[in-house]
Design a protein around this motif. Structure first.
Motif, PDB file in Angstrom:
ATOM      1  N   VAL A 136      13.446  -4.987   0.157  1.00  0.00           N
ATOM      2  CA  VAL A 136      12.523  -4.415   1.138  1.00  0.00           C
ATOM      3  C   VAL A 136      11.759  -5.574   1.778  1.00  0.00           C
ATOM      4  O   VAL A 136      11.083  -6.335   1.082  1.00  0.00           O
ATOM      5  CB  VAL A 136      11.541  -3.427   0.476  1.00  0.00           C
ATOM      6  N   LEU A 137      11.903  -5.726   3.090  1.00  0.00           N
ATOM      7  CA  LEU A 137      11.266  -6.841   3.784  1.00  0.00           C
ATOM      8  C   LEU A 137       9.746  -6.762   3.697  1.00  0.00           C
ATOM      9  O   LEU A 137       9.161  -5.691   3.832  1.00  0.00           O
ATOM     10  CB  LEU A 137      11.689  -6.867   5.249  1.00  0.00           C
ATOM     11  N   LYS A 138       9.133  -7.904   3.489  1.00  0.00           N
ATOM     12  CA  LYS A 138       7.668  -8.011   3.462  1.00  0.00           C
ATOM     13  C   LYS A 138       7.195  -8.295   4.880  1.00  0.00           C
ATOM     14  O   LYS A 138       6.768  -9.398   5.207  1.00  0.00           O
ATOM     15  CB  LYS A 138       7.231  -9.135   2.531  1.00  0.00           C
ATOM     16  N   PHE A 139       7.248  -7.274   5.728  1.00  0.00           N
ATOM     17  CA  PHE A 139       6.924  -7.445   7.139  1.00  0.00           C
ATOM     18  C   PHE A 139       5.444  -7.720   7.385  1.00  0.00           C
ATOM     19  O   PHE A 139       5.061  -8.083   8.479  1.00  0.00           O
ATOM     20  CB  PHE A 139       7.379  -6.232   7.959  1.00  0.00           C
ATOM     21  N   TRP A 140       4.626  -7.580   6.383  1.00  0.00           N
ATOM     22  CA  TRP A 140       3.195  -7.802   6.536  1.00  0.00           C
ATOM     23  C   TRP A 140       2.794  -9.258   6.249  1.00  0.00           C
ATOM     24  O   TRP A 140       1.639  -9.617   6.409  1.00  0.00           O
ATOM     25  CB  TRP A 140       2.412  -6.865   5.604  1.00  0.00           C
ATOM     26  N   THR A 141       3.740 -10.099   5.867  1.00  0.00           N
ATOM     27  CA  THR A 141       3.397 -11.484   5.522  1.00  0.00           C
ATOM     28  C   THR A 141       3.473 -12.411   6.734  1.00  0.00           C
ATOM     29  O   THR A 141       4.228 -12.176   7.676  1.00  0.00           O
ATOM     30  CB  THR A 141       4.341 -12.023   4.426  1.00  0.00           C
ATOM     31  N   LYS A 142       2.719 -13.492   6.676  1.00  0.00           N
ATOM     32  CA  LYS A 142       2.739 -14.486   7.747  1.00  0.00           C
ATOM     33  C   LYS A 142       4.115 -15.150   7.844  1.00  0.00           C
ATOM     34  O   LYS A 142       4.590 -15.453   8.929  1.00  0.00           O
ATOM     35  CB  LYS A 142       1.671 -15.554   7.511  1.00  0.00           C
ATOM     36  N   LYS A 143       4.751 -15.387   6.695  1.00  0.00           N
ATOM     37  CA  LYS A 143       6.068 -16.025   6.675  1.00  0.00           C
ATOM     38  C   LYS A 143       7.085 -15.173   7.437  1.00  0.00           C
ATOM     39  O   LYS A 143       7.892 -15.692   8.199  1.00  0.00           O
ATOM     40  CB  LYS A 143       6.534 -16.220   5.240  1.00  0.00           C
ATOM     41  N   PHE A 144       7.052 -13.851   7.244  1.00  0.00           N
ATOM     42  CA  PHE A 144       7.967 -12.959   7.956  1.00  0.00           C
ATOM     43  C   PHE A 144       7.782 -13.099   9.463  1.00  0.00           C
ATOM     44  O   PHE A 144       8.748 -13.248  10.201  1.00  0.00           O
ATOM     45  CB  PHE A 144       7.740 -11.503   7.534  1.00  0.00           C
ATOM     46  N   TRP A 145       6.538 -13.043   9.920  1.00  0.00           N
ATOM     47  CA  TRP A 145       6.275 -13.095  11.359  1.00  0.00           C
ATOM     48  C   TRP A 145       6.573 -14.472  11.946  1.00  0.00           C
ATOM     49  O   TRP A 145       6.984 -14.570  13.102  1.00  0.00           O
ATOM     50  CB  TRP A 145       4.860 -12.632  11.664  1.00  0.00           C
ATOM     51  N   LYS A 146       6.422 -15.529  11.158  1.00  0.00           N
ATOM     52  CA  LYS A 146       6.781 -16.868  11.616  1.00  0.00           C
ATOM     53  C   LYS A 146       8.294 -16.951  11.853  1.00  0.00           C
ATOM     54  O   LYS A 146       8.748 -17.429  12.896  1.00  0.00           O
ATOM     55  CB  LYS A 146       6.354 -17.911  10.598  1.00  0.00           C
ATOM     56  N   LEU A 147       9.085 -16.478  10.890  1.00  0.00           N
ATOM     57  CA  LEU A 147      10.542 -16.485  11.040  1.00  0.00           C
ATOM     58  C   LEU A 147      10.984 -15.553  12.167  1.00  0.00           C
ATOM     59  O   LEU A 147      11.897 -15.869  12.927  1.00  0.00           O
ATOM     60  CB  LEU A 147      11.212 -16.090   9.723  1.00  0.00           C
ATOM     61  N   ASN A 148      10.324 -14.420  12.290  1.00  0.00           N
ATOM     62  CA  ASN A 148      10.624 -13.471  13.361  1.00  0.00           C
ATOM     63  C   ASN A 148      10.409 -14.125  14.729  1.00  0.00           C
ATOM     64  O   ASN A 148      11.229 -13.970  15.642  1.00  0.00           O
ATOM     65  CB  ASN A 148       9.747 -12.225  13.199  1.00  0.00           C
ATOM     66  N   LYS A 149       9.341 -14.866  14.863  1.00  0.00           N
ATOM     67  CA  LYS A 149       9.035 -15.554  16.117  1.00  0.00           C
ATOM     68  C   LYS A 149      10.104 -16.595  16.446  1.00  0.00           C
ATOM     69  O   LYS A 149      10.533 -16.717  17.594  1.00  0.00           O
ATOM     70  CB  LYS A 149       7.661 -16.213  16.017  1.00  0.00           C
ATOM     71  N   GLU A 150      10.564 -17.343  15.420  1.00  0.00           N
ATOM     72  CA  GLU A 150      11.625 -18.330  15.624  1.00  0.00           C
ATOM     73  C   GLU A 150      12.912 -17.664  16.099  1.00  0.00           C
ATOM     74  O   GLU A 150      13.601 -18.169  16.988  1.00  0.00           O
ATOM     75  CB  GLU A 150      11.893 -19.098  14.328  1.00  0.00           C
ATOM     76  N   LEU A 151      13.248 -16.536  15.520  1.00  0.00           N
ATOM     77  CA  LEU A 151      14.477 -15.830  15.897  1.00  0.00           C
ATOM     78  C   LEU A 151      14.389 -15.283  17.320  1.00  0.00           C
ATOM     79  O   LEU A 151      15.372 -15.279  18.052  1.00  0.00           O
ATOM     80  CB  LEU A 151      14.767 -14.699  14.910  1.00  0.00           C
ATOM     81  N   LYS A 152      13.223 -14.821  17.727  1.00  0.00           N
ATOM     82  CA  LYS A 152      13.060 -14.268  19.071  1.00  0.00           C
ATOM     83  C   LYS A 152      13.213 -15.327  20.158  1.00  0.00           C
ATOM     84  O   LYS A 152      13.533 -15.001  21.296  1.00  0.00           O
ATOM     85  CB  LYS A 152      11.706 -13.575  19.205  1.00  0.00           C
ATOM     86  N   LYS A 153      13.011 -16.589  19.818  1.00  0.00           N
ATOM     87  CA  LYS A 153      13.149 -17.669  20.784  1.00  0.00           C
ATOM     88  C   LYS A 153      14.609 -17.920  21.158  1.00  0.00           C
ATOM     89  O   LYS A 153      14.896 -18.531  22.175  1.00  0.00           O
ATOM     90  CB  LYS A 153      12.550 -18.967  20.237  1.00  0.00           C
ATOM     91  N   MET A 154      15.521 -17.459  20.320  1.00  0.00           N
ATOM     92  CA  MET A 154      16.948 -17.703  20.544  1.00  0.00           C
ATOM     93  C   MET A 154      17.522 -16.688  21.521  1.00  0.00           C
ATOM     94  O   MET A 154      17.066 -15.556  21.588  1.00  0.00           O
ATOM     95  CB  MET A 154      17.719 -17.592  19.234  1.00  0.00           C
ATOM     96  N   HIS A 155      18.542 -17.090  22.267  1.00  0.00           N
ATOM     97  CA  HIS A 155      19.270 -16.178  23.151  1.00  0.00           C
ATOM     98  C   HIS A 155      20.504 -15.745  22.385  1.00  0.00           C
ATOM     99  O   HIS A 155      21.426 -16.522  22.186  1.00  0.00           O
ATOM    100  CB  HIS A 155      19.635 -16.858  24.451  1.00  0.00           C
TER     101      HIS A 155
END
Length: 96
Positions: free
Chosen positions: A73-92
């Motif tokens: 179960v993803l820990k979507f409430w953590t800073k680490k999750f949102w940091k990685l999410n932001k990195e992935l969104k930068k990709m095309h």
């Protein structure tokens, strides 16, 4: 045309079950066809958040390891999750 393909998989290497084998073999085949591959998976074994091996980028998202890793179960409430999410969104990417 080379495409950057993102594959989401609940499990991935170094764990070695059916889902992991399928995702790895699919990634290797797409890689052999000239595509760039990124796998996003759950970090059920507390490994590094990012890895690059066999020509495949791997991002591991923080998770709660339930049912011996079979139900992460993803820990979507953590800073680490949102940091990685932001990195992935930068990709095309193309999502599978």
């Amino acid at each position: 045309m080379i495409k950057h393909i993102l594959i989401f998989s609940a499990q991935y290497l170094p764990s070695w079950g059916g889902v992991e084998k399928y995702t790895f073999n699919l990634s290797k085949e797409l890689l052999s066809r000239g595509h760039k591959i990124t796998v996003v998976t759950s970090n059920v074994m507390n490994l590094s958040d990012y890895d690059y091996s066999d020509g495949i980028e791997v991002y591991r998202l923080p998770c709660i390891n339930l049912l011996n890793g079979r139900f992460p179960v993803l820990k979507f409430w953590t800073k680490k999750f949102w940091k990685l999410n932001k990195e992935l969104k930068k990709m095309h990417l193309i999502f599978l």
